[in-house]
Design an enzyme around this catalytic site. Structure first.
Site, PDB file in Angstrom:
ATOM      1  N   GLY A  45      42.317  36.829  47.992  1.00  0.00           N
ATOM      2  CA  GLY A  45      41.568  36.681  46.761  1.00  0.00           C
ATOM      3  C   GLY A  45      41.978  35.416  46.034  1.00  0.00           C
ATOM      4  N   GLN A  50      43.135  29.324  39.340  1.00  0.00           N
ATOM      5  CA  GLN A  50      44.091  28.936  40.387  1.00  0.00           C
ATOM      6  C   GLN A  50      43.709  27.630  41.088  1.00  0.00           C
ATOM      7  OE1 GLN A  50      44.114  33.067  42.253  1.00  0.00           O
ATOM      8  NE2 GLN A  50      46.192  32.348  42.597  1.00  0.00           N
ATOM      9  N   CYS A  87      51.006  36.389  45.142  1.00  0.00           N
ATOM     10  CA  CYS A  87      49.992  35.534  44.533  1.00  0.00           C
ATOM     11  C   CYS A  87      50.133  34.122  45.087  1.00  0.00           C
ATOM     12  CB  CYS A  87      50.169  35.529  43.015  1.00  0.00           C
ATOM     13  SG  CYS A  87      48.957  34.521  42.154  1.00  0.00           S
ATOM     14  N   LEU A  88      49.002  33.487  45.417  1.00  0.00           N
ATOM     15  CA  LEU A  88      49.042  32.127  45.973  1.00  0.00           C
ATOM     16  C   LEU A  88      49.592  31.124  44.962  1.00  0.00           C
ATOM     17  CD1 LEU A  88      45.627  32.038  47.889  1.00  0.00           C
ATOM     18  CD2 LEU A  88      47.916  32.328  48.851  1.00  0.00           C
ATOM     19  N   HIS A 129      43.750  42.276  40.410  1.00  0.00           N
ATOM     20  CA  HIS A 129      44.645  41.105  40.387  1.00  0.00           C
ATOM     21  C   HIS A 129      43.870  39.850  39.983  1.00  0.00           C
ATOM     22  CE1 HIS A 129      48.047  38.650  42.314  1.00  0.00           C
ATOM     23  NE2 HIS A 129      47.092  37.757  42.131  1.00  0.00           N
ATOM     24  N   GLU A 130      42.689  39.652  40.583  1.00  0.00           N
ATOM     25  CA  GLU A 130      41.925  38.419  40.308  1.00  0.00           C
ATOM     26  C   GLU A 130      41.348  38.435  38.895  1.00  0.00           C
ATOM     27  OE1 GLU A 130      42.643  36.261  42.320  1.00  0.00           O
ATOM     28  OE2 GLU A 130      43.257  37.541  43.974  1.00  0.00           O
ATOM     29  N   HIS A 133      43.856  37.423  36.407  1.00  0.00           N
ATOM     30  CA  HIS A 133      44.028  35.963  36.330  1.00  0.00           C
ATOM     31  C   HIS A 133      43.128  35.349  35.255  1.00  0.00           C
ATOM     32  CE1 HIS A 133      46.752  34.441  39.398  1.00  0.00           C
ATOM     33  NE2 HIS A 133      46.224  35.196  40.329  1.00  0.00           N
TER      34      HIS A 133
HETATM   35 NI    NI Z   1      47.023  35.693  42.174  1.00  0.00          NI
END
Ligand code: NI
Length: 178
Positions: A45, A50, A87-88, A129-130, A133
Site C-alpha cells: 500500500g 509518501q 511502512c515504506l 494504515h494508508e 497516512h
Molecule cells: Ni505506511
C-alpha cells in the site's frame, strides 16, 4: 514513473492531506505512479504524502490486484486483528498494531465515481494504515510501543540489538482523532 518515497521524519508525513476536488488526468497519473512506486518497493500500500504529495489519495495491492481511492473515508469497522506492520517511509521498522478485521471505505475511484470497498484481514489493515497516512498518523503511533523493532534489512530473519538504531522519537505529534 517510479517516484521517490519520502522517509520519516519528513514533515509531509505529519501533515493532514488536502481533499481532491476533482479526479483529473493529473490525479490519474499520480495514482499510476504511486502503484508503480509501491510495486518497485515491494509494498502492499502507499499514500500520496509518501511521495511528497499532500493529497487524499491511496493505492494498494494485497495480492488481489491493484486498487486506488481518492478522498477515502472509513464508514464502518468491525472485529479486530493484532499483527505485525511496517511502512515504506520507515524502512526496517516493524511493530504490532491492533486494527479492525473488517472495514468499509467510501471514496472516488480512478474515474471519479463514488465507490465502496469492503476489506477483510490484510486489506482491512492496509486500508486503515494508508488512510491514517492522510491524517499524518503513522503505524508507530498506534503500535504497541514495546513491540517496535528494527529488522536487519540484510537478513529479515534476524533482529538487530535494540540499541543498534534509535527508535523514531516524536510519537505524540500525530494530530489524528480516532
Ligand atoms: Ni505506511
Amino acid at each position: 514513473m517510479v517516484r521517490e518515497i519520502v522517509k520519516y521524519p519528513d514533515p509531509v508525513l505529519r501533515k493532514k492531506a488536502r481533499p481532491v476536488a476533482e479526479v483529473t488526468e493529473e490525479i490519474r497519473e499520480l495514482i499510476g505512479d504511486m502503484l508503480e512506486t509501491m510495486r518497485a518497493a515491494s509494498g502492499v500500500g502507499l499514500a500520496a504524502p509518501q511521495v511528497g504529495i499532500s493529497k487524499r489519495v491511496i493505492v494498494w495491492d494485497v495480492g488481489d490486484g491493484p486498487g486506488a481511492l481518492v478522498n477515502p473515508k472509513i464508514v464502518r469497522t468491525s472485529g479486530s486483528q493484532v499483527g505485525p506492520e511496517g511502512c515504506l517511509s520507515l524502512p526496517g521498522l516493524q511493530g504490532t498494531v491492533d486494527r479492525p478485521d473488517r472495514v468499509v471505505v467510501r471514496g472516488l475511484n480512478h474515474d471519479g465515481e463514488e465507490v465502496r470497498i469492503s476489506g477483510e484481514g490484510l486489506l482491512a489493515r492496509c486500508l486503515c494504515h494508508e488512510i491514517d497516512h492522510l491524517d499524518g498518523c503513522l503505524f508507530i503511533d498506534r503500535a504497541d510501543q514495546n513491540s517496535l523493532r528494527w529488522l536487519d534489512v540484510s537478513d529479515t530473519e534476524e533482529e538487530l540489538e535494540d540499541e543498534a538504531l534509535p527508535l523514531p522519537e516524536p510519537l505524540e505529534t500525530a494530530g489524528h482523532a480516532g
